[in-house]
Design a protein around this motif. Sequence first.
Motif, short mmCIF file in Angstrom:
data_model
loop_
_atom_site.label_atom_id
_atom_site.label_comp_id
_atom_site.label_asym_id
_atom_site.label_seq_id
_atom_site.Cartn_x
_atom_site.Cartn_y
_atom_site.Cartn_z
N GLU A 73 85.75 -34.13 103.24
CA GLU A 73 84.84 -34.80 102.33
C GLU A 73 85.22 -34.59 100.87
OE1 GLU A 73 82.27 -37.07 100.58
OE2 GLU A 73 82.39 -37.00 102.77
N THR A 74 85.55 -33.36 100.51
CA THR A 74 85.74 -33.01 99.10
C THR A 74 87.18 -33.11 98.63
OG1 THR A 74 86.06 -30.67 99.59
CG2 THR A 74 83.79 -31.42 99.24
N GLY A 75 88.14 -33.06 99.56
CA GLY A 75 89.54 -32.99 99.16
C GLY A 75 89.97 -31.59 98.76
N LYS A 76 89.06 -30.62 98.83
CA LYS A 76 89.39 -29.23 98.52
C LYS A 76 89.85 -28.53 99.80
CE LYS A 76 85.68 -29.11 95.05
NZ LYS A 76 84.40 -28.45 94.63
N ILE A 77 90.31 -27.30 99.65
CA ILE A 77 90.67 -26.50 100.80
C ILE A 77 89.38 -25.99 101.45
CG2 ILE A 77 91.78 -24.37 101.57
CD1 ILE A 77 93.85 -24.79 99.39
N VAL A 93 94.40 -30.91 108.34
CA VAL A 93 93.30 -30.60 107.41
C VAL A 93 93.61 -29.29 106.69
CG1 VAL A 93 90.83 -30.09 107.22
CG2 VAL A 93 91.66 -31.78 108.90
N PRO A 94 93.62 -29.27 105.35
CA PRO A 94 93.92 -28.04 104.62
C PRO A 94 92.80 -27.02 104.76
CG PRO A 94 93.27 -29.78 103.10
CD PRO A 94 93.38 -30.42 104.45
N MET A 95 93.14 -25.81 105.17
CA MET A 95 92.12 -24.80 105.44
C MET A 95 92.70 -23.41 105.22
SD MET A 95 90.14 -24.16 109.08
CE MET A 95 89.48 -25.81 109.13
#
Length: 608
Positions: A79-83, A109-111
């Motif tokens: 949703e946010t494009g953040k990690i 997905v970046p995590m």
Amino acid sequence: MKSAAVVSLAPPPTTVGAAELIISYLEAIGVDYIFGVPGGAIEPLYNAMAVSARRQGLRPIVARHEAGAAFMADGYARETGKIGVCCATSGPGATNLITGVACAYDNGVPMLVITGQPSLPVFGKGALQESACTGVNTVGMFSHCTRYNTLVSHAEQLETKLVQALMRASQAPHGPVHLSIPLDLLKGTVEQRLSPRELHNLMRKPSLVDEDMVHSLFMSLQDAQQVALIIGGDCGEAIESIIHFAEMTNSCFVTTPDAKGLINPHHRLYRGVFGFAGHTSANETLNDNVGLILAIGTSLGEWTSGAWSNSVLNHKLVHIDATDEHLRHSPMARQHVRGRIRTVFERLLDLMHIEQEALGMPWAPAIGGISMKSAVTLREPEKLQSDARPIKPQRLMVELSKRFPPTTRFLADAGNATAWAIHYLESRNNRRLGLVPPAGETQTNQVWSGERRHDHAGWLRVLMDFAPMGWAIGAAVGVARGKPDCPVVCITGDGSYLMNGQEITVAAQEGLAVIFVILNDSALGMVKHGQRLAGAERIAFELPTVNYALMAEAMGIPGHVIEGPEDFDKLDMNAILTRSGPTLLDIRIDGEEVPPMSLRMQTLEGSA
């Protein structure tokens, strides 16, 4: 003559707590929440979060199970494009995360995953929940489903490994990274050398592109008579440029299942979903005397390539992607264009506009566009208006499409929910559907204002490749936490809800307007229908008959039973969409309706 002064190029390092360093770096890159379940080996991280929360920094979201925490971090990142960040204690806390981490790995997905360990001096002594190489080796387990994976064995390593992990998560190919940190190191102090600005510079997305291949593609386009686009799930940040390109070249486009939510399904050039649960109109478009097929931002795996269909994987294919990992799936393509997708299309559009200005006419007149004879073709369209009870899943998708505002985020869980949503669900178009505000409500009411999104997060999210049941339940909470001013609808099955439904209480505790739609047919639907279609033994698909609305009410959450289309008219949708907390809809669907899953059956039969 004065001697030259020694100029320090960097400020001296600052000594800070190890847990505080981690939290300060996450704050610096804009992370608002860490999803997890606390425990002894990870407690210092929660202490640092408590300090951060008091100064209005980031704070923890406590999941009910670590897999749910990973699913929430997944949804938040999408949703946010953040990690997305999740954490767990040592031993079973870490192993419970693995399914959610593997899901993020296979779906790009970046995590950031942080797990605890007992203190270093007790390694090998049989400490409780030891999960180093001398115990149940969780670092070894995570090595198969992460892009970067390491045990922090010395305090001096923490800053370097943390920065390396954040850089790796944020750069293509995206995916989860894992730090395993012993308790004594997490309690200790470390030296901080980087400033927030330096950290941002290190994590900046590169705009690298193969200029020669872009120019070669431009020349190929000039000779092409007809072009079709396959828009994949990795096209989010580039979607405006891609649609502009389609309009300039008058090229019809289809999407992979995971990219349907990135586009307007009412666009005049859209021809449906290609791949799992897709539309015949999409297949026809790709076979309609096409000269070039541009597959953009897709892995071309089973569900996104039509089970490796010859209509795509042939000499007409141009595969455009940011990663070699995806490009390796199409060795037969006539051309591969590697680079950041947004940059590739910005370069193409620049070349096209320059040519257009030079010619004084629309670009590439040789491209005539694909025949407009094919609108999106739906399977069994007569069932979209069925008034039958229990409700037909096809009709349910229509009701969900028209009763939620255009800003709604839909998530469809693994199983039948995915198939029904991919094929039939649409984002609402007020003019097309003929919707007007209910009597007594003004057009400024937030539910009926017809506002459109201005981001690229996508209105529908589904899983490709690794697809665990229950993902959408946790991910919906993460999406809602990242975008609390938009309704979030989780479409899940009763089987998935029995696995992970307890995470609805997180939405309640956080006051998030998530609508959980349970497809209730007292069965593992895809198993049941798969057995029937394959002529296999009918076994092990039955589930108990459960009133999920009553379960929700026992948790203090409004629940409603829907047995037919007319029951939707009894709901106060304005109240549901504006309340601070979730709502559960227990939908009694017709379990005899077979979802559009023939592609999956084709693959299973071929591998038997």
